[in-house]
Enzyme design. Structure first.
Site, PDB file in Angstrom:
ATOM      1  N   ASP A 150      49.395  32.196  64.318  1.00 29.50           N
ATOM      2  CA  ASP A 150      49.717  32.928  63.114  1.00 29.50           C
ATOM      3  C   ASP A 150      51.039  33.247  62.405  1.00 29.50           C
ATOM      4  OD1 ASP A 150      47.003  33.213  63.793  1.00 29.50           O
ATOM      5  OD2 ASP A 150      47.115  35.368  64.050  1.00 29.50           O
TER       6      ASP A 150
ATOM      7  N   ASP B 249      37.299  29.715  64.213  1.00 32.30           N
ATOM      8  CA  ASP B 249      38.430  30.208  64.493  1.00 32.30           C
ATOM      9  C   ASP B 249      37.896  30.326  66.451  1.00 32.30           C
ATOM     10  OD1 ASP B 249      40.497  31.406  65.100  1.00 32.30           O
ATOM     11  OD2 ASP B 249      40.646  33.007  63.587  1.00 32.30           O
TER      12      ASP B 249
HETATM   13  C1  GLA Z   1      43.448  34.301  64.750  1.00 32.98           C
HETATM   14  C2  GLA Z   1      43.906  33.429  63.538  1.00 32.98           C
HETATM   15  C3  GLA Z   1      44.051  34.209  62.355  1.00 32.98           C
HETATM   16  C4  GLA Z   1      43.074  35.050  61.484  1.00 32.98           C
HETATM   17  C5  GLA Z   1      42.934  35.868  62.995  1.00 32.98           C
HETATM   18  C6  GLA Z   1      41.584  37.463  62.628  1.00 32.98           C
HETATM   19  O1  GLA Z   1      44.783  34.966  64.865  1.00 32.98           O
HETATM   20  O2  GLA Z   1      44.715  32.272  63.589  1.00 32.98           O
HETATM   21  O3  GLA Z   1      44.526  33.563  61.064  1.00 32.98           O
HETATM   22  O4  GLA Z   1      41.890  34.594  61.610  1.00 32.98           O
HETATM   23  O5  GLA Z   1      42.534  35.466  64.330  1.00 32.98           O
HETATM   24  O6  GLA Z   1      41.655  37.554  64.358  1.00 32.98           O
END
Ligand code: GLA
Length: 685
Positions: A499, A438
């Site tokens: 997200d 990520d």
């Molecule tokens: C980002 C990702 C999410 C999750 C969070 C965790 O926002 O897009 O899917 O993994 O981080 O911190």
């Protein structure tokens, strides 16, 4: 649709001229019938009930927080929204007229255009203008359309709205995006006002729906489900569980397995060491006291992971920043016990927050992130990662883990920067089969954020994973546009969205914005629309998804058509019948897991309705007839749009029921925010 417009407008203007039409705010009580009409600005309603994909609606400002302005004309009041946006209003019997000016706010001309374009990799300015920034404003009264605007584009003069509301109970205001994506759809309802004598307009929630399970009950007869192709890396530990529904006990058999692999006939698990490069056509068999089912599975060895989109579960949407060993074990147990494993669900993935966090004082997550040799340390919530992976594998499932290419993860726990090889080795030693990587805190580590430099961290980890001699699926999580090149840096899947949330605005905004990306999807490399928002979700206190039943059918259908990785985000220990039905429909899952690996594209659209089609390996087409609108609509798929001709059979996949044969086209009535997911097979000549 207007009734006596002159009279009402006349009364309104006279009222204004005489000073008797006063502005009424949301806090005021109803106007007594017989009083002179008052003006209720749209901006005084509870805008918290307005649904929209991006940002938040603004009272008396553009969605970007600037003074409302359309083609150079300024407006003092109104509501700035971002298409697609929807507001349901109960008129409470008192509204006589609705007047407004609508258009795209001037804020979308540079510099915003330039900023948005930076993320539109590969598209020129003109192209982006052509496909984005097109909005149709629509007004519905008691389910019937009262008014619609032309397709409004940036720079077009505001369009006048003047709608008679006498006799209307419920009003719905929609700003629908007509472009390829929603960028630039900053939609203004400027100087928008109700003329009211009586009950005052009130923003309301849309109607509730009954949750109907469409998936038929599982048969006790054996049936082999899931992917029909499975890939592995030469020399890796091999693990595959035959997903089969039907009464237990069941016996399994496999014909044509490559050397080095063997099957446990009681559990249906195939294990061993992956063979050298090649392809094996294996015949699988599952038998119980009621009969026998056979199915083919192609085993492909080479650099061939994720030949169909990965299916599994992830901690984030339900447990947020506090995953722990017990929760992950419970999810794995529930995946097996609920029988979801029998439909192909495989990965149990830990998201962020399993690592230590240097800055934390809480002993359950604090502590030095790495040991003296630089090895990453799980926090106290994960006392034994290897034992956890063994537990997951012992159930016939696989395990996933999470990290970031920066110094820290998105939640500030330890990231992998500078330790990529070491971390990949550690994941492999523990027994992980999937890494979500990520993009967080990376901007602090590289001065140059050019495309070239953006690629380096991904490629570094891909190389490290490949060096582990373990089948670790590599999933990029990044909200910038990595999809045009993510495959080149060794990823198996990559996020194409921000997200996700359990709101219609989020599902609609993500799902219907994927068109065009199908060009990069295929076996081993998938566009990822983020995780499912169905079932019991939370972070802290668990609650059911806020999506309506039809929105959930749309969510699952669209993600299957888009060949997205399918990652369940809910508490698996609390699956209700409706959610289980959503996740355990083999004909729907088969759309996602089709070996051809095509991603659906939009083949037709008309205002609120869209048709998306996915070519399947057997020549049939999986087709989603979607209604993004607020009221039931007839949606039609034309054979000409999906490359078919003549007579074809149509099957309803959710109900697993044949709908008969059609020639040239097929139409279905689709409810608000709903879908009809069908498979169309040309009749054999
Ligand atoms: C980002 C990702 C999410 C999750 C969070 C965790 O926002 O897009 O899917 O993994 O981080 O911190």
């Amino acid at each position: 649709m207007k009734r006596n417009p002159a009279n009402f407008l006349g009364a309104f203007l006279v009222g204004v001229a005489l000073g008797v039409a006063r502005a009424l705010s949301a806090a005021d009580t109803a106007v007594t019938p017989g009083d002179a009409p008052v003006v209720v600005p749209l901006s005084s309603l509870d805008l918290g009930r307005l649904l929209q994909y991006e940002a938040s609606p603004q009272a008396n400002k553009s969605v970007g927080g600037r003074p409302l302005s359309i083609a150079g004309r300024k407006f003092a009041t109104g509501v700035g929204t971002h298409a697609r946006s929807v507001l349901w209003i109960d008129l409470q019997g008192g509204s006589q007229r609705f007047v407004a000016w609508v258009g795209i706010d001037d804020e979308v001309v540079p510099p915003i255009v330039l900023r948005e374009l930076r993320s539109a990799v590969g598209k020129g300015l003109e192209e982006s203008r052509r496909i984005n920034g097109r909005v149709m404003f629509q007004i519905y009264g008691d389910g019937k359309r009262l008014w619609k605007s032309p397709a409004m584009q940036p720079g077009m003069p505001a369009e006048r709205v003047d709608v008679d509301l006498v006799g209307i109970r419920t009003l719905v205001l929609v700003a629908a995006s007509l472009g390829e994506a929603v960028n630039l759809d900053h939609a203004d309802w400027a100087d928008a006002q109700f003329l009211v004598a009586g009950g005052k307009p009130r923003a309301i929630d849309p109607p509730r729906e009954e949750a109907r399970v469409l998936t038929p009950p599982e048969s006790p007869h054996p049936r082999i489900n899931g992917a029909r192709v499975f890939g592995t890396r030469h020399g890796s530990p091999f693990r595959f569980t035959i997903p089969a529904t039907g009464e237990r006990p069941m016996r399994f058999a496999a014909r044509g397995l490559p050397r080095g692999l063997s099957l446990d006939p009681a559990t249906g698990r195939i294990a061993g060491v992956s063979p050298g490069s090649g392809r094996w056509e294996v015949v699988l068999r599952a038998s119980n006291r009621l009969g026998t089912a056979e199915s083919r599975l192609a085993i492909v060895s080479g650099d061939a992971l994720a030949l169909t989109p990965p299916m599994g579960w992830n901690t984030w949407n339900v447990f947020g920043g506090s995953p722990d060993d017990a929760k992950v074990r419970a999810a794995a147990d529930a995946m097996a016990r609920s029988g979801l494993i029998d439909h192909g669900w495989t990965y149990i993935n830990i998201d962020d927050c399993w690592q230590r966090k240097h800055s934390a004082t809480n002993p359950s997550v604090g502590g030095a992130p790495r040991d003296g040799e630089g090895r990453i340390m799980p926090n106290a919530r994960f006392p034994d990662m290897k034992a956890l992976c063994d537990h997951i594998h012992g159930l016939g499932l696989k395990a996933g883990i999470y990290s970031s290419p920066g110094l820290y993860t998105c939640q500030g726990h330890a990231g992998s920067l500078g330790h990529e090889e070491q971390d990949a080795r550690r994941y492999a030693e523990w027994g992980f089969d999937y890494l979500k990587y990520d993009w967080c805190y990376t901007s602090y580590t590289a001065d140059d954020v050019s495309l070239h430099h953006q690629r380096i961290p991904w490629a570094t980890m891909a190389k490290a994973l490949a060096g582990t001699k373990r089948d670790i699926v590599f999933s990029l999580s990044e909200t910038l546009d990595v999809w045009p090149w993510a495959r080149e840096v060794g990823a198996n899947c990559w996020r194409t969205t921000g997200d996700i949330q359990d709101t219609w605005a989020s599902i609609d905004g993500i799902g219907f914005n994927q068109n065009g990306r199908e060009i990069v999807a295929g076996p081993g490399h998938w566009n990822d629309c983020d995780m499912f928002e169905v079932g019991m979700l939370g972070g802290g206190k668990l609650r059911p998804t806020r999506l309506t039943p039809n929105e959930q059918y749309t969510h699952v259908s669209l993600w299957c058509l888009l060949a997205s990785p399918l990652l369940i985000g809910c508490d698996l220990a609390q699956l209700d019948d409706f959610t289980r039905g959503l996740l355990a429909n083999d004909e729907v899952i088969a759309v996602n897991q089709d070996p051809l690996g095509r991603q659906a594209r939009r083949v037709a659209r008309d205002e609120n309705v869209e048709v998306w089609a996915k070519e399947m390996e057997d020549g049939s087409r999986a087709v989603g007839l979607f209604n993004r609108g607020e009221f039931e609509e007839r949606v039609e798929v034309r054979w000409a749009d999906i490359g078919l001709a003549g007579q074809a059979s149509v099957r309803d996949l959710w109900r697993q029921r044949d709908l008969g044969e059609s020639v040239g086209s097929h139409a279905i009535r689709v409810p608000r925010h709903g879908v009809a997911l069908i498979r169309i097979q040309r009749r054999a000549r």
